[in-house]
Write a protein that holds these residues in place. Sequence first.
Motif, PDB file in Angstrom:
ATOM      1  N   ALA A  75       0.857  -1.186   0.000  1.00  0.00           N
ATOM      2  CA  ALA A  75       0.000   0.000   0.000  1.00  0.00           C
ATOM      3  C   ALA A  75       0.891   1.232   0.000  1.00  0.00           C
ATOM      4  O   ALA A  75       1.915   1.277   0.690  1.00  0.00           O
ATOM      5  CB  ALA A  75      -0.900   0.006   1.225  1.00  0.00           C
ATOM      6  N   TYR A  76       0.506   2.210  -0.803  1.00  0.00           N
ATOM      7  CA  TYR A  76       1.220   3.481  -0.878  1.00  0.00           C
ATOM      8  C   TYR A  76       0.331   4.582  -0.319  1.00  0.00           C
ATOM      9  O   TYR A  76      -0.875   4.602  -0.578  1.00  0.00           O
ATOM     10  CB  TYR A  76       1.599   3.808  -2.325  1.00  0.00           C
ATOM     11  CG  TYR A  76       2.740   2.952  -2.825  1.00  0.00           C
ATOM     12  CD1 TYR A  76       4.029   3.458  -2.893  1.00  0.00           C
ATOM     13  CD2 TYR A  76       2.525   1.632  -3.213  1.00  0.00           C
ATOM     14  CE1 TYR A  76       5.085   2.680  -3.348  1.00  0.00           C
ATOM     15  CE2 TYR A  76       3.568   0.840  -3.666  1.00  0.00           C
ATOM     16  CZ  TYR A  76       4.848   1.365  -3.722  1.00  0.00           C
ATOM     17  OH  TYR A  76       5.885   0.586  -4.159  1.00  0.00           O
ATOM     18  N   TYR A  77       0.939   5.468   0.435  1.00  0.00           N
ATOM     19  CA  TYR A  77       0.193   6.553   1.070  1.00  0.00           C
ATOM     20  C   TYR A  77       0.702   7.880   0.542  1.00  0.00           C
ATOM     21  O   TYR A  77       1.903   8.103   0.446  1.00  0.00           O
ATOM     22  CB  TYR A  77       0.340   6.477   2.593  1.00  0.00           C
ATOM     23  CG  TYR A  77      -0.382   5.270   3.136  1.00  0.00           C
ATOM     24  CD1 TYR A  77      -1.700   5.368   3.559  1.00  0.00           C
ATOM     25  CD2 TYR A  77       0.234   4.023   3.187  1.00  0.00           C
ATOM     26  CE1 TYR A  77      -2.381   4.258   4.023  1.00  0.00           C
ATOM     27  CE2 TYR A  77      -0.436   2.911   3.650  1.00  0.00           C
ATOM     28  CZ  TYR A  77      -1.742   3.036   4.071  1.00  0.00           C
ATOM     29  OH  TYR A  77      -2.420   1.946   4.524  1.00  0.00           O
ATOM     30  N   ARG A  78      -0.243   8.735   0.203  1.00  0.00           N
ATOM     31  CA  ARG A  78       0.073  10.049  -0.355  1.00  0.00           C
ATOM     32  C   ARG A  78      -0.570  11.115   0.532  1.00  0.00           C
ATOM     33  O   ARG A  78      -1.697  10.970   0.994  1.00  0.00           O
ATOM     34  CB  ARG A  78      -0.455  10.169  -1.778  1.00  0.00           C
ATOM     35  CG  ARG A  78      -0.199  11.525  -2.429  1.00  0.00           C
ATOM     36  CD  ARG A  78      -0.732  11.589  -3.850  1.00  0.00           C
ATOM     37  NE  ARG A  78      -0.006  10.711  -4.750  1.00  0.00           N
ATOM     38  CZ  ARG A  78       1.134  11.052  -5.370  1.00  0.00           C
ATOM     39  NH1 ARG A  78       1.650  12.247  -5.183  1.00  0.00           N
ATOM     40  NH2 ARG A  78       1.716  10.203  -6.177  1.00  0.00           N
ATOM     41  N   LEU A  79       0.165  12.190   0.751  1.00  0.00           N
ATOM     42  CA  LEU A  79      -0.345  13.311   1.516  1.00  0.00           C
ATOM     43  C   LEU A  79      -1.506  13.964   0.773  1.00  0.00           C
ATOM     44  O   LEU A  79      -1.421  14.195  -0.438  1.00  0.00           O
ATOM     45  CB  LEU A  79       0.778  14.336   1.734  1.00  0.00           C
ATOM     46  CG  LEU A  79       0.502  15.443   2.722  1.00  0.00           C
ATOM     47  CD1 LEU A  79       0.433  14.904   4.142  1.00  0.00           C
ATOM     48  CD2 LEU A  79       1.591  16.489   2.625  1.00  0.00           C
ATOM     49  N   VAL A  80      -2.592  14.234   1.463  1.00  0.00           N
ATOM     50  CA  VAL A  80      -3.722  14.964   0.891  1.00  0.00           C
ATOM     51  C   VAL A  80      -3.446  16.443   1.160  1.00  0.00           C
ATOM     52  O   VAL A  80      -3.437  16.862   2.325  1.00  0.00           O
ATOM     53  CB  VAL A  80      -5.064  14.528   1.525  1.00  0.00           C
ATOM     54  CG1 VAL A  80      -6.202  15.399   1.026  1.00  0.00           C
ATOM     55  CG2 VAL A  80      -5.327  13.061   1.242  1.00  0.00           C
ATOM     56  N   PRO A  81      -3.162  17.222   0.108  1.00  0.00           N
ATOM     57  CA  PRO A  81      -2.764  18.624   0.310  1.00  0.00           C
ATOM     58  C   PRO A  81      -3.738  19.438   1.161  1.00  0.00           C
ATOM     59  O   PRO A  81      -3.318  20.257   1.958  1.00  0.00           O
ATOM     60  CB  PRO A  81      -2.679  19.182  -1.106  1.00  0.00           C
ATOM     61  CG  PRO A  81      -2.457  17.990  -1.971  1.00  0.00           C
ATOM     62  CD  PRO A  81      -3.179  16.862  -1.297  1.00  0.00           C
ATOM     63  N   SER A  82      -5.020  19.206   1.020  1.00  0.00           N
ATOM     64  CA  SER A  82      -6.000  19.983   1.777  1.00  0.00           C
ATOM     65  C   SER A  82      -6.340  19.348   3.122  1.00  0.00           C
ATOM     66  O   SER A  82      -7.202  19.854   3.843  1.00  0.00           O
ATOM     67  CB  SER A  82      -7.273  20.139   0.945  1.00  0.00           C
ATOM     68  OG  SER A  82      -7.841  18.856   0.708  1.00  0.00           O
ATOM     69  N   GLY A  83      -5.685  18.262   3.474  1.00  0.00           N
ATOM     70  CA  GLY A  83      -6.010  17.526   4.690  1.00  0.00           C
ATOM     71  C   GLY A  83      -5.900  18.323   5.971  1.00  0.00           C
ATOM     72  O   GLY A  83      -6.677  18.118   6.905  1.00  0.00           O
ATOM     73  N   LEU A  84      -4.959  19.218   6.034  1.00  0.00           N
ATOM     74  CA  LEU A  84      -4.756  20.011   7.248  1.00  0.00           C
ATOM     75  C   LEU A  84      -5.541  21.314   7.250  1.00  0.00           C
ATOM     76  O   LEU A  84      -5.516  22.047   8.232  1.00  0.00           O
ATOM     77  CB  LEU A  84      -3.263  20.307   7.436  1.00  0.00           C
ATOM     78  CG  LEU A  84      -2.394  19.111   7.813  1.00  0.00           C
ATOM     79  CD1 LEU A  84      -0.921  19.482   7.764  1.00  0.00           C
ATOM     80  CD2 LEU A  84      -2.755  18.605   9.194  1.00  0.00           C
ATOM     81  N   ASP A  85      -6.257  21.606   6.167  1.00  0.00           N
ATOM     82  CA  ASP A  85      -6.956  22.892   6.059  1.00  0.00           C
ATOM     83  C   ASP A  85      -7.933  23.156   7.198  1.00  0.00           C
ATOM     84  O   ASP A  85      -7.951  24.241   7.766  1.00  0.00           O
ATOM     85  CB  ASP A  85      -7.686  23.005   4.724  1.00  0.00           C
ATOM     86  CG  ASP A  85      -6.732  23.225   3.556  1.00  0.00           C
ATOM     87  OD1 ASP A  85      -5.525  23.442   3.797  1.00  0.00           O
ATOM     88  OD2 ASP A  85      -7.201  23.168   2.406  1.00  0.00           O
ATOM     89  N   SER A  86      -8.755  22.171   7.549  1.00  0.00           N
ATOM     90  CA  SER A  86      -9.758  22.415   8.594  1.00  0.00           C
ATOM     91  C   SER A  86      -9.102  22.646   9.950  1.00  0.00           C
ATOM     92  O   SER A  86      -9.558  23.474  10.731  1.00  0.00           O
ATOM     93  CB  SER A  86     -10.759  21.262   8.670  1.00  0.00           C
ATOM     94  OG  SER A  86     -10.101  20.058   8.984  1.00  0.00           O
ATOM     95  N   VAL A  87      -8.008  21.932  10.206  1.00  0.00           N
ATOM     96  CA  VAL A  87      -7.293  22.136  11.463  1.00  0.00           C
ATOM     97  C   VAL A  87      -6.638  23.515  11.463  1.00  0.00           C
ATOM     98  O   VAL A  87      -6.746  24.260  12.449  1.00  0.00           O
ATOM     99  CB  VAL A  87      -6.240  21.020  11.685  1.00  0.00           C
ATOM    100  CG1 VAL A  87      -5.417  21.288  12.934  1.00  0.00           C
ATOM    101  CG2 VAL A  87      -6.906  19.660  11.767  1.00  0.00           C
ATOM    102  N   THR A  88      -6.009  23.861  10.363  1.00  0.00           N
ATOM    103  CA  THR A  88      -5.363  25.166  10.239  1.00  0.00           C
ATOM    104  C   THR A  88      -6.377  26.295  10.411  1.00  0.00           C
ATOM    105  O   THR A  88      -6.138  27.240  11.164  1.00  0.00           O
ATOM    106  CB  THR A  88      -4.652  25.293   8.886  1.00  0.00           C
ATOM    107  OG1 THR A  88      -3.717  24.224   8.751  1.00  0.00           O
ATOM    108  CG2 THR A  88      -3.932  26.620   8.753  1.00  0.00           C
ATOM    109  N   GLN A  89      -7.497  26.198   9.724  1.00  0.00           N
ATOM    110  CA  GLN A  89      -8.536  27.238   9.810  1.00  0.00           C
ATOM    111  C   GLN A  89      -9.057  27.389  11.230  1.00  0.00           C
ATOM    112  O   GLN A  89      -9.295  28.496  11.683  1.00  0.00           O
ATOM    113  CB  GLN A  89      -9.682  26.944   8.848  1.00  0.00           C
ATOM    114  CG  GLN A  89      -9.321  27.202   7.402  1.00  0.00           C
ATOM    115  CD  GLN A  89      -8.855  28.628   7.165  1.00  0.00           C
ATOM    116  OE1 GLN A  89      -7.692  28.954   7.211  1.00  0.00           O
ATOM    117  NE2 GLN A  89      -9.809  29.490   6.929  1.00  0.00           N
ATOM    118  N   ALA A  90      -9.250  26.280  11.922  1.00  0.00           N
ATOM    119  CA  ALA A  90      -9.744  26.343  13.292  1.00  0.00           C
ATOM    120  C   ALA A  90      -8.738  27.020  14.212  1.00  0.00           C
ATOM    121  O   ALA A  90      -9.102  27.796  15.092  1.00  0.00           O
ATOM    122  CB  ALA A  90     -10.066  24.944  13.798  1.00  0.00           C
ATOM    123  N   LEU A  91      -7.452  26.777  13.974  1.00  0.00           N
ATOM    124  CA  LEU A  91      -6.417  27.386  14.812  1.00  0.00           C
ATOM    125  C   LEU A  91      -6.231  28.854  14.486  1.00  0.00           C
ATOM    126  O   LEU A  91      -5.986  29.673  15.380  1.00  0.00           O
ATOM    127  CB  LEU A  91      -5.096  26.624  14.658  1.00  0.00           C
ATOM    128  CG  LEU A  91      -5.126  25.181  15.148  1.00  0.00           C
ATOM    129  CD1 LEU A  91      -3.816  24.485  14.840  1.00  0.00           C
ATOM    130  CD2 LEU A  91      -5.417  25.113  16.638  1.00  0.00           C
TER     131      LEU A  91
END
Length: 116
Positions: free
Chosen positions: A97-113
């Motif tokens: 299995a290969y795992y790729r970073l989801v570029p927008s994955g941290l957006d909701s956490v970033t926006q909340a902070l």
Amino acid sequence: MVTMLEVADVSAGACCAPLVREPLGPDDAARLAHKMKALADPTRLRLLSIVAAAADQEACVCDLIEPVGLSQPTVSHHLKILTEAGFLSRSKRGTWAYYRLVPSGLDSVTQALISA
């Protein structure tokens, strides 16, 4: 000797400033907590960091075992949590299995902070 206490008029105004934006609702708070719980583990943070630092921000699970010093099933478990939280995507190639970073994955956490 009797000391007299001064009584403040609390009806004159609020003690706190009014809200300047809408706070998180229950559903949004639950979703954000789920994402933050996925990040609240040193191993998962390291795995996310390793994938982010890899070429094309993608790594095979076989390349993630040694750096964190855990067994393949344990690493896969952590990767599953990160995938379910939306930080990684998974693709199967052969037996690995290969795992790729989801570029927008941290957006909701970033926006909340940022908004906090």
